[in-house]
Scaffold this motif. Sequence first.
Motif, PDB file in Angstrom:
ATOM      1  N   ALA A   1      -5.252  19.278 -10.664  1.00 41.13           N
ATOM      2  CA  ALA A   1      -4.922  20.358 -11.607  1.00 41.13           C
ATOM      3  C   ALA A   1      -5.990  20.444 -12.702  1.00 41.13           C
ATOM      4  N   TYR A   2      -6.427  19.304 -13.186  1.00 42.69           N
ATOM      5  CA  TYR A   2      -7.489  19.235 -14.194  1.00 42.69           C
ATOM      6  C   TYR A   2      -8.781  19.868 -13.658  1.00 42.69           C
ATOM      7  N   CYS A   3      -9.151  19.487 -12.449  1.00 41.77           N
ATOM      8  CA  CYS A   3     -10.372  20.030 -11.836  1.00 41.77           C
ATOM      9  C   CYS A   3     -10.245  21.531 -11.584  1.00 41.77           C
ATOM     10  N   LYS A   4      -9.068  21.941 -11.161  1.00 39.75           N
ATOM     11  CA  LYS A   4      -8.843  23.360 -10.888  1.00 39.75           C
ATOM     12  C   LYS A   4      -9.012  24.181 -12.172  1.00 39.75           C
ATOM     13  N   GLU A   5      -8.425  23.694 -13.256  1.00 36.00           N
ATOM     14  CA  GLU A   5      -8.554  24.403 -14.524  1.00 36.00           C
ATOM     15  C   GLU A   5     -10.006  24.424 -14.999  1.00 36.00           C
ATOM     16  N   ARG A   6     -10.695  23.315 -14.827  1.00 34.30           N
ATOM     17  CA  ARG A   6     -12.090  23.220 -15.247  1.00 34.30           C
ATOM     18  C   ARG A   6     -12.972  24.169 -14.432  1.00 34.30           C
ATOM     19  N   VAL A   7     -12.739  24.229 -13.130  1.00 35.38           N
ATOM     20  CA  VAL A   7     -13.508  25.126 -12.262  1.00 35.38           C
ATOM     21  C   VAL A   7     -13.223  26.581 -12.612  1.00 35.38           C
ATOM     22  N   GLU A   8     -11.956  26.902 -12.836  1.00 35.47           N
ATOM     23  CA  GLU A   8     -11.591  28.286 -13.186  1.00 35.47           C
ATOM     24  C   GLU A   8     -12.186  28.688 -14.532  1.00 35.47           C
ATOM     25  N   ALA A   9     -12.183  27.759 -15.493  1.00 38.34           N
ATOM     26  CA  ALA A   9     -12.776  28.052 -16.805  1.00 38.34           C
ATOM     27  C   ALA A   9     -14.279  28.277 -16.657  1.00 38.34           C
ATOM     28  N   GLY A  10     -14.927  27.485 -15.824  1.00 44.67           N
ATOM     29  CA  GLY A  10     -16.363  27.655 -15.573  1.00 44.67           C
ATOM     30  C   GLY A  10     -16.663  28.983 -14.919  1.00 44.67           C
ATOM     31  N   ALA A  11     -15.803  29.413 -14.003  1.00 44.29           N
ATOM     32  CA  ALA A  11     -15.988  30.698 -13.319  1.00 44.29           C
ATOM     33  C   ALA A  11     -15.843  31.853 -14.314  1.00 44.29           C
ATOM     34  N   LYS A  12     -14.902  31.709 -15.244  1.00 45.67           N
ATOM     35  CA  LYS A  12     -14.715  32.748 -16.258  1.00 45.67           C
ATOM     36  C   LYS A  12     -15.947  32.841 -17.156  1.00 45.67           C
ATOM     37  N   LEU A  13     -16.505  31.684 -17.517  1.00 45.89           N
ATOM     38  CA  LEU A  13     -17.711  31.683 -18.349  1.00 45.89           C
ATOM     39  C   LEU A  13     -18.880  32.329 -17.623  1.00 45.89           C
TER      40      LEU A  13
ATOM     41  N   ASP B   1       0.806  -1.227   0.000  1.00 46.44           N
ATOM     42  CA  ASP B   1       0.000   0.000   0.000  1.00 46.44           C
ATOM     43  C   ASP B   1       0.840   1.280   0.000  1.00 46.44           C
ATOM     44  N   MET B   2       1.990   1.250   0.621  1.00 44.99           N
ATOM     45  CA  MET B   2       2.840   2.448   0.630  1.00 44.99           C
ATOM     46  C   MET B   2       3.330   2.762  -0.789  1.00 44.99           C
ATOM     47  N   GLU B   3       3.720   1.732  -1.518  1.00 45.80           N
ATOM     48  CA  GLU B   3       4.148   1.937  -2.902  1.00 45.80           C
ATOM     49  C   GLU B   3       2.959   2.363  -3.759  1.00 45.80           C
ATOM     50  N   ASN B   4       1.803   1.766  -3.526  1.00 47.45           N
ATOM     51  CA  ASN B   4       0.588   2.128  -4.250  1.00 47.45           C
ATOM     52  C   ASN B   4       0.294   3.617  -4.063  1.00 47.45           C
ATOM     53  N   MET B   5       0.396   4.067  -2.834  1.00 43.21           N
ATOM     54  CA  MET B   5       0.156   5.472  -2.526  1.00 43.21           C
ATOM     55  C   MET B   5       1.165   6.354  -3.276  1.00 43.21           C
ATOM     56  N   LYS B   6       2.423   5.970  -3.233  1.00 44.98           N
ATOM     57  CA  LYS B   6       3.476   6.744  -3.907  1.00 44.98           C
ATOM     58  C   LYS B   6       3.235   6.807  -5.419  1.00 44.98           C
ATOM     59  N   LEU B   7       2.798   5.699  -5.984  1.00 48.91           N
ATOM     60  CA  LEU B   7       2.528   5.666  -7.422  1.00 48.91           C
ATOM     61  C   LEU B   7       1.310   6.502  -7.801  1.00 48.91           C
ATOM     62  N   GLN B   8       0.274   6.467  -6.966  1.00 45.95           N
ATOM     63  CA  GLN B   8      -0.976   7.147  -7.323  1.00 45.95           C
ATOM     64  C   GLN B   8      -1.009   8.635  -7.001  1.00 45.95           C
ATOM     65  N   PHE B   9      -0.237   9.105  -6.058  1.00 44.13           N
ATOM     66  CA  PHE B   9      -0.301  10.526  -5.698  1.00 44.13           C
ATOM     67  C   PHE B   9      -0.120  11.458  -6.898  1.00 44.13           C
ATOM     68  N   PRO B  10       0.831  11.193  -7.824  1.00 46.55           N
ATOM     69  CA  PRO B  10       0.934  12.086  -8.989  1.00 46.55           C
ATOM     70  C   PRO B  10      -0.340  12.101  -9.836  1.00 46.55           C
ATOM     71  N   MET B  11      -1.048  10.974  -9.879  1.00 42.31           N
ATOM     72  CA  MET B  11      -2.312  10.937 -10.623  1.00 42.31           C
ATOM     73  C   MET B  11      -3.335  11.873  -9.971  1.00 42.31           C
ATOM     74  N   TYR B  12      -3.392  11.871  -8.638  1.00 44.24           N
ATOM     75  CA  TYR B  12      -4.320  12.773  -7.944  1.00 44.24           C
ATOM     76  C   TYR B  12      -3.886  14.228  -8.070  1.00 44.24           C
ATOM     77  N   ASP B  13      -2.579  14.472  -8.080  1.00 45.91           N
ATOM     78  CA  ASP B  13      -2.097  15.837  -8.329  1.00 45.91           C
ATOM     79  C   ASP B  13      -2.576  16.306  -9.702  1.00 45.91           C
ATOM     80  N   ALA B  14      -2.479  15.410 -10.694  1.00 42.87           N
ATOM     81  CA  ALA B  14      -2.903  15.752 -12.054  1.00 42.87           C
ATOM     82  C   ALA B  14      -4.419  15.943 -12.129  1.00 42.87           C
ATOM     83  N   LEU B  15      -5.178  15.071 -11.482  1.00 45.70           N
ATOM     84  CA  LEU B  15      -6.640  15.224 -11.474  1.00 45.70           C
ATOM     85  C   LEU B  15      -7.058  16.521 -10.783  1.00 45.70           C
TER      86      LEU B  15
END
Length: 156
Positions: A138-150, A122-136
């Motif tokens: 960032a994706y959500c942040k950009e999507r929310v900001e784009a929605g706010a601009k609209l 599980d420790m390795e699993n966590m280490k492997l997946q954290f960058p995926m959550y960082d990316a998700l």
Amino acid sequence: MKWVTREKAKVDRIACPWLISRFVDKDAIFLFVPKDKVMETAKKENATPFDFPGVELMHFQENGKEYVSFDAIIRKYNITDRALLDLAKIVRGADASIPDAPVESAGLEAAAMGFRIIAHNDMENMKLQFPMYDALYAYCKERVEAGAKLEHSAKK
């Protein structure tokens, strides 16, 4: 602070440590133990249990809807970041049987299962997946900001 949950994590039990370490407890230490040892370990290690039946930071029902432990952490710690709330919908859709799950949820669940298969523990699993959550996030942040601009443009 120490945090404890069941071993063999998939979606919510990896998403929660990501959320905790990024937004709640920068010095968090995570313990993954057999399900019959969660409460014993929580007491022995003075650790906060999560994603385990009967504890505060667990799946819950509200207004006829199912929420996951990720949601329980957001609620307990009063996290209002709109991108995290958007990410919570994706995590919820990947970890619970909910109607109208976001399309991203299926990909998250598949990736989480794949990481669980290739990780040695599980420790390795966590280490492997954290960058995926960082990316998700960032994706959500950009999507929310784009929605706010609209929304702002529509009000003009």
